[in-house]
Design a protein around this motif. Structure first.
Motif, PDB file in Angstrom:
ATOM      1  N   SER A 132      35.194  44.139  41.550  1.00  0.00           N
ATOM      2  CA  SER A 132      35.166  42.725  41.921  1.00  0.00           C
ATOM      3  C   SER A 132      35.858  41.866  40.861  1.00  0.00           C
ATOM      4  O   SER A 132      35.780  42.176  39.662  1.00  0.00           O
ATOM      5  CB  SER A 132      33.732  42.244  42.114  1.00  0.00           C
ATOM      6  N   PRO A 133      36.532  40.797  41.276  1.00  0.00           N
ATOM      7  CA  PRO A 133      37.211  39.906  40.326  1.00  0.00           C
ATOM      8  C   PRO A 133      36.258  39.331  39.277  1.00  0.00           C
ATOM      9  O   PRO A 133      36.669  39.096  38.138  1.00  0.00           O
ATOM     10  CB  PRO A 133      37.764  38.794  41.223  1.00  0.00           C
ATOM     11  N   VAL A 134      34.985  39.122  39.636  1.00  0.00           N
ATOM     12  CA  VAL A 134      34.005  38.579  38.687  1.00  0.00           C
ATOM     13  C   VAL A 134      33.772  39.574  37.555  1.00  0.00           C
ATOM     14  O   VAL A 134      33.738  39.207  36.369  1.00  0.00           O
ATOM     15  CB  VAL A 134      32.674  38.241  39.398  1.00  0.00           C
ATOM     16  N   GLU A 135      33.643  40.853  37.912  1.00  0.00           N
ATOM     17  CA  GLU A 135      33.430  41.897  36.903  1.00  0.00           C
ATOM     18  C   GLU A 135      34.680  42.073  36.038  1.00  0.00           C
ATOM     19  O   GLU A 135      34.587  42.269  34.824  1.00  0.00           O
ATOM     20  CB  GLU A 135      33.082  43.227  37.596  1.00  0.00           C
ATOM     21  N   ILE A 136      35.855  41.981  36.665  1.00  0.00           N
ATOM     22  CA  ILE A 136      37.123  42.076  35.925  1.00  0.00           C
ATOM     23  C   ILE A 136      37.196  40.944  34.895  1.00  0.00           C
ATOM     24  O   ILE A 136      37.593  41.151  33.748  1.00  0.00           O
ATOM     25  CB  ILE A 136      38.333  42.003  36.883  1.00  0.00           C
ATOM     26  N   ALA A 137      36.798  39.755  35.317  1.00  0.00           N
ATOM     27  CA  ALA A 137      36.820  38.591  34.422  1.00  0.00           C
ATOM     28  C   ALA A 137      35.892  38.804  33.225  1.00  0.00           C
ATOM     29  O   ALA A 137      36.278  38.547  32.068  1.00  0.00           O
ATOM     30  CB  ALA A 137      36.402  37.338  35.194  1.00  0.00           C
ATOM     31  N   LYS A 138      34.667  39.292  33.476  1.00  0.00           N
ATOM     32  CA  LYS A 138      33.695  39.525  32.397  1.00  0.00           C
ATOM     33  C   LYS A 138      34.220  40.549  31.388  1.00  0.00           C
ATOM     34  O   LYS A 138      34.187  40.327  30.177  1.00  0.00           O
ATOM     35  CB  LYS A 138      32.369  40.023  32.979  1.00  0.00           C
ATOM     36  N   GLN A 139      34.694  41.676  31.920  1.00  0.00           N
ATOM     37  CA  GLN A 139      35.162  42.741  31.032  1.00  0.00           C
ATOM     38  C   GLN A 139      36.457  42.350  30.323  1.00  0.00           C
ATOM     39  O   GLN A 139      36.713  42.759  29.189  1.00  0.00           O
ATOM     40  CB  GLN A 139      35.349  44.037  31.820  1.00  0.00           C
ATOM     41  N   ILE A 148      44.448  34.650  29.824  1.00  0.00           N
ATOM     42  CA  ILE A 148      44.975  34.006  31.040  1.00  0.00           C
ATOM     43  C   ILE A 148      44.522  34.831  32.237  1.00  0.00           C
ATOM     44  O   ILE A 148      44.945  35.976  32.419  1.00  0.00           O
ATOM     45  CB  ILE A 148      46.516  33.911  30.990  1.00  0.00           C
ATOM     46  N   MET A 149      43.650  34.247  33.044  1.00  0.00           N
ATOM     47  CA  MET A 149      43.049  34.939  34.185  1.00  0.00           C
ATOM     48  C   MET A 149      43.803  34.603  35.463  1.00  0.00           C
ATOM     49  O   MET A 149      43.773  33.469  35.946  1.00  0.00           O
ATOM     50  CB  MET A 149      41.573  34.505  34.310  1.00  0.00           C
ATOM     51  N   ASP A 150      44.501  35.605  36.011  1.00  0.00           N
ATOM     52  CA  ASP A 150      45.185  35.430  37.297  1.00  0.00           C
ATOM     53  C   ASP A 150      44.176  35.677  38.413  1.00  0.00           C
ATOM     54  O   ASP A 150      43.472  36.693  38.410  1.00  0.00           O
ATOM     55  CB  ASP A 150      46.344  36.430  37.399  1.00  0.00           C
ATOM     56  N   THR A 151      44.084  34.749  39.359  1.00  0.00           N
ATOM     57  CA  THR A 151      43.115  34.891  40.452  1.00  0.00           C
ATOM     58  C   THR A 151      43.831  34.959  41.794  1.00  0.00           C
ATOM     59  O   THR A 151      45.010  34.626  41.905  1.00  0.00           O
ATOM     60  CB  THR A 151      42.116  33.715  40.486  1.00  0.00           C
ATOM     61  N   PHE A 177      45.123  43.312  31.107  1.00  0.00           N
ATOM     62  CA  PHE A 177      43.839  43.975  31.348  1.00  0.00           C
ATOM     63  C   PHE A 177      43.637  44.110  32.846  1.00  0.00           C
ATOM     64  O   PHE A 177      43.702  43.119  33.582  1.00  0.00           O
ATOM     65  CB  PHE A 177      42.693  43.183  30.735  1.00  0.00           C
ATOM     66  N   SER A 178      43.381  45.344  33.306  1.00  0.00           N
ATOM     67  CA  SER A 178      43.193  45.585  34.744  1.00  0.00           C
ATOM     68  C   SER A 178      42.155  46.674  34.959  1.00  0.00           C
ATOM     69  O   SER A 178      42.076  47.639  34.193  1.00  0.00           O
ATOM     70  CB  SER A 178      44.532  46.005  35.370  1.00  0.00           C
ATOM     71  N   LEU A 179      41.380  46.498  36.010  1.00  0.00           N
ATOM     72  CA  LEU A 179      40.416  47.537  36.421  1.00  0.00           C
ATOM     73  C   LEU A 179      40.727  48.015  37.836  1.00  0.00           C
ATOM     74  O   LEU A 179      39.860  48.560  38.527  1.00  0.00           O
ATOM     75  CB  LEU A 179      38.982  46.989  36.355  1.00  0.00           C
ATOM     76  N   ALA A 205      31.198  33.055  35.201  1.00  0.00           N
ATOM     77  CA  ALA A 205      31.184  34.273  34.381  1.00  0.00           C
ATOM     78  C   ALA A 205      31.920  34.105  33.056  1.00  0.00           C
ATOM     79  O   ALA A 205      31.497  34.646  32.025  1.00  0.00           O
ATOM     80  CB  ALA A 205      31.802  35.429  35.169  1.00  0.00           C
ATOM     81  N   ILE A 206      33.035  33.340  33.058  1.00  0.00           N
ATOM     82  CA  ILE A 206      33.848  33.273  31.833  1.00  0.00           C
ATOM     83  C   ILE A 206      33.924  31.873  31.215  1.00  0.00           C
ATOM     84  O   ILE A 206      34.482  31.699  30.137  1.00  0.00           O
ATOM     85  CB  ILE A 206      35.279  33.802  32.078  1.00  0.00           C
ATOM     86  N   ASN A 207      33.361  30.878  31.913  1.00  0.00           N
ATOM     87  CA  ASN A 207      33.315  29.498  31.403  1.00  0.00           C
ATOM     88  C   ASN A 207      34.673  29.066  30.809  1.00  0.00           C
ATOM     89  O   ASN A 207      34.795  28.859  29.594  1.00  0.00           O
ATOM     90  CB  ASN A 207      32.214  29.371  30.349  1.00  0.00           C
ATOM     91  N   PRO A 208      35.710  28.936  31.635  1.00  0.00           N
ATOM     92  CA  PRO A 208      37.062  28.666  31.115  1.00  0.00           C
ATOM     93  C   PRO A 208      37.195  27.312  30.426  1.00  0.00           C
ATOM     94  O   PRO A 208      36.527  26.346  30.795  1.00  0.00           O
ATOM     95  CB  PRO A 208      37.932  28.724  32.377  1.00  0.00           C
ATOM     96  N   ASP A 209      38.083  27.281  29.423  1.00  0.00           N
ATOM     97  CA  ASP A 209      38.396  26.018  28.748  1.00  0.00           C
ATOM     98  C   ASP A 209      39.377  25.204  29.578  1.00  0.00           C
ATOM     99  O   ASP A 209      39.416  23.978  29.479  1.00  0.00           O
ATOM    100  CB  ASP A 209      39.009  26.311  27.371  1.00  0.00           C
ATOM    101  N   GLU A 210      40.208  25.904  30.344  1.00  0.00           N
ATOM    102  CA  GLU A 210      41.196  25.262  31.210  1.00  0.00           C
ATOM    103  C   GLU A 210      41.153  25.893  32.597  1.00  0.00           C
ATOM    104  O   GLU A 210      41.090  27.127  32.724  1.00  0.00           O
ATOM    105  CB  GLU A 210      42.617  25.446  30.647  1.00  0.00           C
TER     106      GLU A 210
END
Length: 460
Positions: free
Chosen positions: A167-174, A188-191, A160-162, A211-216
């Motif tokens: 912004s990375p925060v918006e990418i994470a949400k979407q 899996i969120m690459d930062t 998934f890419s925008l 924004a995404i409240n990760p489990d890990e």
């Protein structure tokens, strides 16, 4: 190989202890001095070394050890258990969310290997019948998004890419919404990383976290940076509550101090270790197995698991039948080599076999995967008939094969000779397991072969 220097030093220490029928307190003190030096040379954190040696020493001078018939072995067992505890005690598995997707956020400094590790983790999860989604959140490093997309296409995992203007925060949400809508059970969120830890980096990561409240939250660190890797882990953990660490390039660090220090210093378990560049070169981290490798005891469990996941069972059965009936050809030999290569670099495989590390050290055996390439080149230069009937390969044919494979006739002769020896040994082993049973003539022949030195790896 990771820990090579430490393993060699510790094996020298323990070989002295094994030879003693009785162990005095002075013997233990001398051994612990050498263990301390070996750990410090391996770049293990000084405080960690101090505490580790103190614990081992305290348990090693007890009455049970001193009165034991095999005090040296008891002390080695104590070191093994304490080293396992030092690295976390037991395997720390990934948390799995009750409501998919399980969100994994990858963080770390630039150059640690976050993007590559994200792809490797996706591949590992895919093997477990999961449906991961990779999210490209590094908009700052040139070609980072493209790199993740290439990795995703290699392993058939969607990315998934925008682009790099959102912004990375918006990418994470979407990205999270996309994963929920499309039935992905892992995200899996690459930062983005930086060359050093700064407040700007941490603030962006905290916003993504919210924004995404990760489990890990997995910190990717380069094991080759030694104590710096531990310092980075400590700083990240202070600013951003980590749930685990992934050590990359562990195969390239002969010291391995980061693996022995990071859990004790940060309290964060090592969850994965990367032992190579290939996309499937990511392993769950087992403290007990790693301690066993460090102490030169091998790691047969990991080797068996590799074999079970990579070797074709039906092909293995057919190969066994051919060996039993002495029908093994050079085509089968190539097939076997291909199966072995799937297990990973030969050097790593040998280190998983108990006692093999010590043998490599004693006989100065250097295993080069390029050797396999030379063997393959020789076999590929044979005709179909020659592969099926090696006995027909006379001097002129050997000269042609050597020229065609870019080797020399001595190497061709050596391979054919060892192939003949291997076929004879297989036939004798088959006879041994036949009607006469394991105590018959075949066993004597097998012992005879062992006495002659057995098989040697070609081109040594």
């Amino acid at each position: 190989m990771a820990f090579e220097g430490l393993t060699n030093r510790l094996q020298n220490v323990f070989s002295k202890l094994r030879g003693k029928g009785k162990v005095s307190e002075d013997d233990v003190n001398e051994a612990m001095r050498e263990v301390r030096l070996a750990l410090l040379e391996a770049d293990v954190n000084f405080k960690v070394v101090k505490e580790f040696v103190a614990k081992v020493k305290e348990k090693s001078i007890g009455k049970e050890v001193m009165d034991s018939f095999t005090p040296g072995m008891v002390i080695i067992d104590i070191v093994n258990k304490e080293m396992t505890e030092l690295m976390g005690g037991s395997q720390a598995k990934l948390v799995k969310s009750n409501k998919p997707p399980t969100v994994i956020m990858m963080v770390g400094l630039q150059g640690a290997g976050k993007t590559t590790t994200s792809g490797k983790l996706a591949k590992l999860l895919q093997k477990q019948n999961s449906r991961p989604l990779l999210v490209a959140g590094d908009i700052y490093r040139p070609a980072a998004i493209k790199q993740l997309e290439v990795l995703g296409s290699q392993i058939n995992v969607p990315v998934f890419s925008l682009g790099d203007q959102v912004s990375p925060v918006e990418i994470a949400k979407q990205g999270l919404k996309f994963a929920e809508d499309n039935g992905h059970d892992y995200l899996i969120m690459d930062t983005a990383g930086r060359l050093h830890i700064d407040e700007e980096l941490m603030e962006e990561l905290r916003q993504i976290h919210t924004a995404i409240n990760p489990d890990e939250v997995l910190l990717v660190v380069d094991a080759m940076t030694g104590q710096d890797a531990v310092n980075v882990a400590e700083n990240f953990n202070t600013m951003l509550a980590l749930t685990g660490v992934v050590l990359t390039k562990l195969d390239g660090d002969t010291r391995g101090g980061a693996a022995l220090s990071v859990k004790a210093v940060t309290g964060c378990p090592i969850k994965f270790a990367a032992l190579g560049e290939k996309i499937d070169a990511l392993e769950p981290f087992y403290p007990d197995r790693m301690a066993s490798r460090i102490l030169g005891m091998g790691d047969m469990l990991s080797l068996i698991e590799k074999a079970q996941s990579n070797i074709d069972v039906e092909k293995a059965k057919e190969m066994e039948r051919k060996m039993r009936n002495a029908e093994f050809t050079f085509d089968d030999f190539l097939e076997q080599m291909d199966q072995v290569k799937k297990l990973g670099p030969l050097d790593q495989i040998m280190d998983m076999i108990p006692g093999m590390g010590k043998m490599k050290q004693a006989k100065d055996i250097k295993v080069d995967d390029k050797q396999m390439g030379r063997i393959e080149a020789i076999v590929f230069s044979m005709t179909k008939e020659e592969k099926q009937h090696p006995n027909m390969i006379d001097h002129n044919r050997r000269k042609r094969i050597a020229t065609g494979s870019g080797t020399n006739i001595a190497e061709v002769n050596r391979l054919i000779k060892q192939f003949d020896e291997m076929r004879r040994m297989m036939k004798q082993f088959s006879d041994m397991m036949g009607p006469k049973g394991p105590k018959g003539k075949g066993m004597k022949q097998l012992k005879g072969l062992a006495g002659k030195g057995g098989m040697k790896f070609p081109f040594r």
